[in-house]
Write an enzyme that holds these catalytic residues in place. Structure first.
Site, PDB file in Angstrom:
ATOM      1  N   PHE A   1      50.934  19.169 -14.514  1.00  0.00           N
ATOM      2  CA  PHE A   1      50.491  20.526 -14.201  1.00  0.00           C
ATOM      3  C   PHE A   1      49.668  20.567 -12.917  1.00  0.00           C
ATOM      4  O   PHE A   1      49.742  21.554 -12.161  1.00  0.00           O
ATOM      5  CB  PHE A   1      49.709  21.103 -15.375  1.00  0.00           C
ATOM      6  CG  PHE A   1      50.580  21.657 -16.456  1.00  0.00           C
ATOM      7  CD1 PHE A   1      51.077  22.939 -16.365  1.00  0.00           C
ATOM      8  CD2 PHE A   1      50.937  20.896 -17.552  1.00  0.00           C
ATOM      9  CE1 PHE A   1      51.894  23.467 -17.347  1.00  0.00           C
ATOM     10  CE2 PHE A   1      51.752  21.402 -18.547  1.00  0.00           C
ATOM     11  CZ  PHE A   1      52.237  22.689 -18.447  1.00  0.00           C
ATOM     12  N   HIS A   2      48.882  19.536 -12.639  1.00  0.00           N
ATOM     13  CA  HIS A   2      48.177  19.488 -11.351  1.00  0.00           C
ATOM     14  C   HIS A   2      49.165  19.432 -10.193  1.00  0.00           C
ATOM     15  O   HIS A   2      48.973  20.101  -9.158  1.00  0.00           O
ATOM     16  CB  HIS A   2      47.245  18.270 -11.316  1.00  0.00           C
ATOM     17  CG  HIS A   2      45.926  18.500 -11.968  1.00  0.00           C
ATOM     18  ND1 HIS A   2      45.744  18.440 -13.327  1.00  0.00           N
ATOM     19  CD2 HIS A   2      44.697  18.795 -11.450  1.00  0.00           C
ATOM     20  CE1 HIS A   2      44.467  18.687 -13.619  1.00  0.00           C
ATOM     21  NE2 HIS A   2      43.817  18.901 -12.498  1.00  0.00           N
ATOM     22  N   GLU A   3      50.205  18.664 -10.355  1.00  0.00           N
ATOM     23  CA  GLU A   3      51.206  18.563  -9.287  1.00  0.00           C
ATOM     24  C   GLU A   3      51.940  19.889  -9.103  1.00  0.00           C
ATOM     25  O   GLU A   3      52.204  20.305  -7.961  1.00  0.00           O
ATOM     26  CB  GLU A   3      52.197  17.445  -9.623  1.00  0.00           C
ATOM     27  CG  GLU A   3      53.251  17.204  -8.561  1.00  0.00           C
ATOM     28  CD  GLU A   3      52.679  16.668  -7.262  1.00  0.00           C
ATOM     29  OE1 GLU A   3      53.318  16.882  -6.211  1.00  0.00           O
ATOM     30  OE2 GLU A   3      51.600  16.047  -7.298  1.00  0.00           O
TER      31      GLU A   3
ATOM     32  N   SER B   1      48.531  16.500 -17.998  1.00  0.00           N
ATOM     33  CA  SER B   1      47.591  17.039 -17.015  1.00  0.00           C
ATOM     34  C   SER B   1      48.056  16.761 -15.589  1.00  0.00           C
ATOM     35  O   SER B   1      47.961  17.638 -14.713  1.00  0.00           O
ATOM     36  CB  SER B   1      46.201  16.443 -17.250  1.00  0.00           C
ATOM     37  OG  SER B   1      45.277  16.888 -16.283  1.00  0.00           O
TER      38      SER B   1
END
Length: 539
Positions: free
Chosen positions: A464-466, A461
């Protein structure tokens, strides 16, 4: 009349023996006479006998069906005579019986009920009860009135702030906020978005080849690994190669991540289906919860529906609704437009001026940074809540309605989460189901401990946020990655507090404070100033 007079003078025994129907009427008249005597006892010093009071209370209770229903709703556990009298008491029940007595109307039974109910010797306190706002009973009460009060206060306070902001700064919203000439010039990003379905078609071809046994299982795994990696890296290189708008880059990266998650689910599910088919051929007994049907019978239609459906977990068929509610879709679209406009107004009128007038939170005065973060927290929270409502409730439900997709549990009541772990399980159900299905339980089946499996899920997670933030901004400071990974110790802390203080909302308060007041505003300031520094160096 002769019979009536005889009955009143000699009693009801002889009359009942000769005329049964007349005897019942005489008994009613006798009880009515007794009632009149009770009502006139105000002028006497002698109280009625207790047995007569019980009989009178029963008579009052049975006088009408409405009074009987009122008696049944009484909460006290006293004797039946007191319950019946309280049900007839106009003062206790709040009806207009008091006005009738004051006006001289219905003075018979009503006055007797008032006289006999709530005597000084009757107990007023019968059970152990908590105050409605006590800690043990607060969550068992309805707080609809307080919720309405909060809505009214929020509307009043924010209306004043909006008027004050407009009077002080004027209209700050630019005409090209959502769509500008620069956004329209980001045609490479648009072409990249339109060509992403090519990777889905490639994954389908690979599955067809393995179905026809043209390629072996290791080759299938290698080809799917290449396809999914290319589906994610292709948009990254396009965005990094173009000086595009941040909003356009974020949109493309979100699409790319969704395509990647769907492709992983598609390949992983088909791999598991092939394993089940081999187990059936060997004669192994499978649980009833598993579907032994081979998925390729649905051909390309299942994959095409899955790629546009509001889910990240592939399966050959989904629960479907009967029809499309066109009027409902129109209403949701109107709401989507309204709340999108509200987000734009808050961003342009409040967030942008606050961010532009701030300093780097890690390079300036500590008190000044705290003040900026607190000032930014409220409008940022409003935008985040509007974003959640627009995407998870409105847009996903609109898409599900158009596709007749049945399972619409896109979120749960995450606002009541008592721990950070509960929040991550409830606020984004499509991603949570994908994590459980394709990361968490596969890790457990391969012997990985539960804590390590949770850590791996948060790691995916965080990556993917980065990607969704750093790539469009063309900076890699790892602020989003660090913010997500810091959720792991918060999970441990809030779980400990929840286990120590049962039935408390300490974890919920910590979640709201860290998430809405400290976390998101701090990340926004960090990424904005890093972006401005990068543009300054480039220019």
């Amino acid at each position: 009349m002769a019979i009536s007079g005889t009955a009143e003078s000699t009693g009801t025994t002889g009359t009942t023996a000769t005329m049964p129907h007349a005897g019942s009427d005489l008994r009613k008249r006798h009880s009515a006479t007794a009632t009149t005597e009770v009502s006139d006892s105000n002028s006497k010093t002698k109280d009625p006998e207790p047995d007569n009071l019980v009989r009178e209370s029963v008579k009052v209770r049975d006088s009408s069906s409405d009074e009987s229903a009122a008696g049944k709703s009484c909460e006290d556990d006293g004797d039946r005579s007191e319950v019946a009298i309280e049900s007839r008491n106009p003062v206790a029940n709040g009806n207009d019986g008091g006005e009738k007595i004051a006006n001289g109307e219905d003075r018979g039974t009503d006055f007797a009920a008032v006289k006999l109910a709530y005597r000084p010797s009757a107990p007023a306190h019968r059970r152990i009860k908590e105050s409605p706002l006590s800690s043990d009973a607060i969550f068992r009460q309805s707080h609809a009135g307080l919720f309405n009060l909060c809505i009214v206060v929020l509307v009043a306070v924010n209306s004043r702030l909006i008027i004050e902001n407009l009077m002080k700064y004027g209209w700050l919203i630019r005409t090209g906020f959502w769509f500008s000439s620069r956004s329209l010039g980001d045609w490479p990003l648009l072409m990249c978005c339109l060509t992403l379905p090519i990777f889905s078609a490639a994954a389908f071809v690979v599955e067809k080849l393995v179905q026809w046994k043209y390629i072996s299982e290791p080759v299938v795994v290698l080809l799917h690994l290449i396809i999914t990696t290319a589906a994610l890296l292709y948009p990254v290189f396009v965005i990094l190669g173009c000086d595009s708008a941040v909003l356009s880059g974020v949109t493309l990266m979100l699409f790319a991540c969704i395509v990647w998650l769907k492709l992983v689910s598609y390949t992983h599910t088909n791999y598991d289906m092939r394993s089940l088919a081999k187990s059936i051929e060997k004669g192994d007994v499978l649980p009833n919860s598993l579907n032994p049907d081979y998925p390729y019978s649905d051909c390309f239609k299942s994959l095409a529906y899955f790629m546009v459906a509001p889910t990240l977990c592939y399966q050959p068929s989904y629960p479907r609704t009967a029809c499309i509610r066109k009027g409902w879709v129109v209403r949701q679209l109107v709401k989507l437009i309204i709340f999108t406009g509200v987000m734009g107004f808050i961003i342009e009128q409040y967030i942008n001026p606050i961010v532009k007038n701030s300093q780097h939170p890690l390079k300036g005065n500590l008190l000044y940074a705290i003040e900026r973060v607190l000032k930014l927290s409220v409008p940022n929270l409003y935008v985040w809540l509007c974003m959640f409502y627009c995407f998870f409730h409105l847009w996903l439900n609109i898409l599900a309605e158009l596709l007749r997709f049945g399972d619409r549990e896109f979120y749960k009541d995450w606002w009541n989460a008592k721990t950070v772990e509960e929040y991550w399980r409830m606020w984004n159900m499509p991603v949570h189901k994908w994590m459980i299905r394709h990361i968490y339980f596969p890790c457990l089946r391969n012997g990985i401990p539960k804590g390590v499996a949770v850590l791996i899920a948060f790691l995916v997670s965080a990556i993917f946020h980065e990607l969704c933030i750093a790539v469009p901004c063309h900076i890699f400071k790892w602020w989003a990655f660090i913010g997500i990974m810091l959720q792991v110790p918060l999970v441990l802390i809030t779980n400990y507090l929840q286990n120590k203080f049962r039935n408390s909302m300490v974890g919920n308060m910590i979640f709201w404070f860290i998430f809405s007041i400290l976390g998101q505003p701090m990340c926004l300031l960090l990424y904005y100033h890093d972006l401005m520094n990068r543009k300054g160096k480039t220019e």
